[in-house]
Write a protein that holds these residues in place. Structure first.
Motif, PDB file in Angstrom:
ATOM      1  N   MET A   1       0.840  -1.168   0.000  1.00  0.00           N
ATOM      2  CA  MET A   1       0.000   0.000   0.000  1.00  0.00           C
ATOM      3  C   MET A   1       0.888   1.234   0.000  1.00  0.00           C
ATOM      4  SD  MET A   1      -2.754   1.192   2.859  1.00  0.00           S
ATOM      5  CE  MET A   1      -4.298   1.596   2.126  1.00  0.00           C
ATOM      6  N   TYR A   2       0.491   2.224  -0.795  1.00  0.00           N
ATOM      7  CA  TYR A   2       1.190   3.500  -0.776  1.00  0.00           C
ATOM      8  C   TYR A   2       0.214   4.619  -1.119  1.00  0.00           C
ATOM      9  CZ  TYR A   2       1.536   3.393  -5.918  1.00  0.00           C
ATOM     10  OH  TYR A   2       1.261   3.356  -7.263  1.00  0.00           O
ATOM     11  N   ALA A   3       0.654   5.843  -0.878  1.00  0.00           N
ATOM     12  CA  ALA A   3      -0.163   7.013  -1.170  1.00  0.00           C
ATOM     13  C   ALA A   3       0.694   8.061  -1.859  1.00  0.00           C
ATOM     14  CB  ALA A   3      -0.763   7.586   0.106  1.00  0.00           C
ATOM     15  N   VAL A   4       0.061   8.851  -2.695  1.00  0.00           N
ATOM     16  CA  VAL A   4       0.720   9.991  -3.315  1.00  0.00           C
ATOM     17  C   VAL A   4       0.078  11.233  -2.694  1.00  0.00           C
ATOM     18  CG1 VAL A   4       1.198  11.238  -5.444  1.00  0.00           C
ATOM     19  CG2 VAL A   4       1.145   8.740  -5.457  1.00  0.00           C
ATOM     20  N   VAL A   5       0.925  12.094  -2.117  1.00  0.00           N
ATOM     21  CA  VAL A   5       0.431  13.290  -1.444  1.00  0.00           C
ATOM     22  C   VAL A   5       1.084  14.523  -2.046  1.00  0.00           C
ATOM     23  CG1 VAL A   5       0.036  12.050   0.723  1.00  0.00           C
ATOM     24  CG2 VAL A   5       2.187  13.250   0.378  1.00  0.00           C
ATOM     25  N   GLU A   6       0.489  15.666  -1.775  1.00  0.00           N
ATOM     26  CA  GLU A   6       1.087  16.933  -2.156  1.00  0.00           C
ATOM     27  C   GLU A   6       1.783  17.495  -0.923  1.00  0.00           C
ATOM     28  OE1 GLU A   6      -0.608  21.268  -3.119  1.00  0.00           O
ATOM     29  OE2 GLU A   6      -1.398  19.679  -4.411  1.00  0.00           O
ATOM     30  N   ALA A   7       3.072  17.767  -1.055  1.00  0.00           N
ATOM     31  CA  ALA A   7       3.853  18.290   0.076  1.00  0.00           C
ATOM     32  C   ALA A   7       4.991  19.149  -0.459  1.00  0.00           C
ATOM     33  CB  ALA A   7       4.412  17.145   0.913  1.00  0.00           C
ATOM     34  N   GLY A   8       5.134  20.313   0.090  1.00  0.00           N
ATOM     35  CA  GLY A   8       6.219  21.197  -0.322  1.00  0.00           C
ATOM     36  C   GLY A   8       6.124  21.612  -1.776  1.00  0.00           C
ATOM     37  N   GLY A   9       4.919  21.682  -2.315  1.00  0.00           N
ATOM     38  CA  GLY A   9       4.722  22.102  -3.692  1.00  0.00           C
ATOM     39  C   GLY A   9       5.008  21.032  -4.734  1.00  0.00           C
ATOM     40  N   ARG A  10       5.144  19.790  -4.303  1.00  0.00           N
ATOM     41  CA  ARG A  10       5.382  18.697  -5.256  1.00  0.00           C
ATOM     42  C   ARG A  10       4.638  17.444  -4.822  1.00  0.00           C
ATOM     43  NH1 ARG A  10      10.506  15.658  -3.711  1.00  0.00           N
ATOM     44  NH2 ARG A  10      10.902  16.376  -1.612  1.00  0.00           N
ATOM     45  N   GLN A  11       4.584  16.475  -5.706  1.00  0.00           N
ATOM     46  CA  GLN A  11       3.928  15.207  -5.395  1.00  0.00           C
ATOM     47  C   GLN A  11       4.963  14.234  -4.857  1.00  0.00           C
ATOM     48  OE1 GLN A  11       1.866  13.848  -8.884  1.00  0.00           O
ATOM     49  NE2 GLN A  11       0.579  15.663  -8.968  1.00  0.00           N
ATOM     50  N   VAL A  12       4.597  13.552  -3.770  1.00  0.00           N
ATOM     51  CA  VAL A  12       5.524  12.640  -3.109  1.00  0.00           C
ATOM     52  C   VAL A  12       4.828  11.310  -2.881  1.00  0.00           C
ATOM     53  CG1 VAL A  12       6.926  12.266  -1.039  1.00  0.00           C
ATOM     54  CG2 VAL A  12       6.582  14.583  -1.899  1.00  0.00           C
ATOM     55  N   GLU A  13       5.512  10.208  -3.208  1.00  0.00           N
ATOM     56  CA  GLU A  13       4.984   8.868  -2.944  1.00  0.00           C
ATOM     57  C   GLU A  13       5.407   8.458  -1.537  1.00  0.00           C
ATOM     58  OE1 GLU A  13       5.795   4.318  -4.377  1.00  0.00           O
ATOM     59  OE2 GLU A  13       5.924   5.883  -5.889  1.00  0.00           O
ATOM     60  N   LEU A  14       4.437   8.102  -0.706  1.00  0.00           N
ATOM     61  CA  LEU A  14       4.710   7.687   0.666  1.00  0.00           C
ATOM     62  C   LEU A  14       4.420   6.204   0.833  1.00  0.00           C
ATOM     63  CD1 LEU A  14       3.075  10.639   2.646  1.00  0.00           C
ATOM     64  CD2 LEU A  14       5.464  10.378   1.969  1.00  0.00           C
ATOM     65  N   VAL A  15       5.392   5.481   1.369  1.00  0.00           N
ATOM     66  CA  VAL A  15       5.281   4.046   1.631  1.00  0.00           C
ATOM     67  C   VAL A  15       5.643   3.825   3.091  1.00  0.00           C
ATOM     68  CG1 VAL A  15       6.154   1.760   1.000  1.00  0.00           C
ATOM     69  CG2 VAL A  15       5.987   3.537  -0.744  1.00  0.00           C
TER      70      VAL A  15
ATOM     71  N   GLY B   1       7.288   2.880   6.364  1.00  0.00           N
ATOM     72  CA  GLY B   1       8.657   2.521   6.701  1.00  0.00           C
ATOM     73  C   GLY B   1       9.721   3.133   5.811  1.00  0.00           C
ATOM     74  N   LYS B   2       9.318   3.903   4.803  1.00  0.00           N
ATOM     75  CA  LYS B   2      10.277   4.502   3.874  1.00  0.00           C
ATOM     76  C   LYS B   2      10.511   5.964   4.239  1.00  0.00           C
ATOM     77  CE  LYS B   2      10.920   5.590  -1.003  1.00  0.00           C
ATOM     78  NZ  LYS B   2      10.266   5.619  -2.317  1.00  0.00           N
ATOM     79  N   TYR B   3      11.764   6.384   4.225  1.00  0.00           N
ATOM     80  CA  TYR B   3      12.148   7.765   4.509  1.00  0.00           C
ATOM     81  C   TYR B   3      11.972   8.602   3.245  1.00  0.00           C
ATOM     82  CZ  TYR B   3      15.414  11.665   4.868  1.00  0.00           C
ATOM     83  OH  TYR B   3      15.976  12.902   4.844  1.00  0.00           O
TER      84      TYR B   3
ATOM     85  N   GLY C   1       2.967  10.628   9.469  1.00  0.00           N
ATOM     86  CA  GLY C   1       4.373  10.260   9.491  1.00  0.00           C
ATOM     87  C   GLY C   1       5.031  10.866  10.715  1.00  0.00           C
ATOM     88  N   ARG C   2       6.317  10.630  10.869  1.00  0.00           N
ATOM     89  CA  ARG C   2       7.061  11.158  12.008  1.00  0.00           C
ATOM     90  C   ARG C   2       8.233  11.979  11.461  1.00  0.00           C
ATOM     91  NH1 ARG C   2       6.266  11.129  16.833  1.00  0.00           N
ATOM     92  NH2 ARG C   2       4.767   9.455  16.696  1.00  0.00           N
ATOM     93  N   VAL C   3       8.422  13.161  12.038  1.00  0.00           N
ATOM     94  CA  VAL C   3       9.504  14.067  11.621  1.00  0.00           C
ATOM     95  C   VAL C   3      10.807  13.605  12.242  1.00  0.00           C
ATOM     96  CG1 VAL C   3      10.350  16.444  11.680  1.00  0.00           C
ATOM     97  CG2 VAL C   3       7.890  15.994  11.436  1.00  0.00           C
ATOM     98  N   ILE C   4      11.836  13.495  11.418  1.00  0.00           N
ATOM     99  CA  ILE C   4      13.179  13.176  11.921  1.00  0.00           C
ATOM    100  C   ILE C   4      14.154  14.226  11.412  1.00  0.00           C
ATOM    101  CG2 ILE C   4      12.762  10.697  12.126  1.00  0.00           C
ATOM    102  CD1 ILE C   4      14.178  10.273   9.519  1.00  0.00           C
ATOM    103  N   ASP C   5      15.279  14.371  12.095  1.00  0.00           N
ATOM    104  CA  ASP C   5      16.297  15.349  11.667  1.00  0.00           C
ATOM    105  C   ASP C   5      17.219  14.747  10.654  1.00  0.00           C
ATOM    106  OD1 ASP C   5      15.551  17.581  13.088  1.00  0.00           O
ATOM    107  OD2 ASP C   5      16.655  16.965  14.871  1.00  0.00           O
TER     108      ASP C   5
END
Length: 65
Positions: A1-15, A17-19, A61-65
């Motif tokens: 399962m994955y999702a495509v979201v709009e973030a930071g003015g671009r499209q990003v695929e989110l999976v 466990g993936k950074y 998701g979770r923010v990491i440095d």
């Protein structure tokens, strides 16, 4: 399962466990972040496309440095 979201003015695929690197967001390190502009959700052979966003969908998701 994955999702495509709009973030930071671009499209990003989110999976799970993936950074991914997203341009500046208003969140502290180790804080939960919610992507509420979901463009598409894919679950195996099933997919849901938004017009432009999938109504009621969100990805966390979770923010990491």
């Amino acid at each position: 399962m994955y999702a495509v979201v709009e973030a930071g003015g671009r499209q990003v695929e989110l999976v799970a466990g993936k950074y991914v690197e997203i341009d500046m967001v208003a969140a502290e390190s180790d804080q939960e972040y919610v992507f509420d502009k979901v463009l598409m959700i894919v679950d195996g052979a099933s997919s849901t496309m938004g017009t432009p966003y999938v109504q009621g969908a969100k990805v966390t998701g979770r923010v990491i440095d």
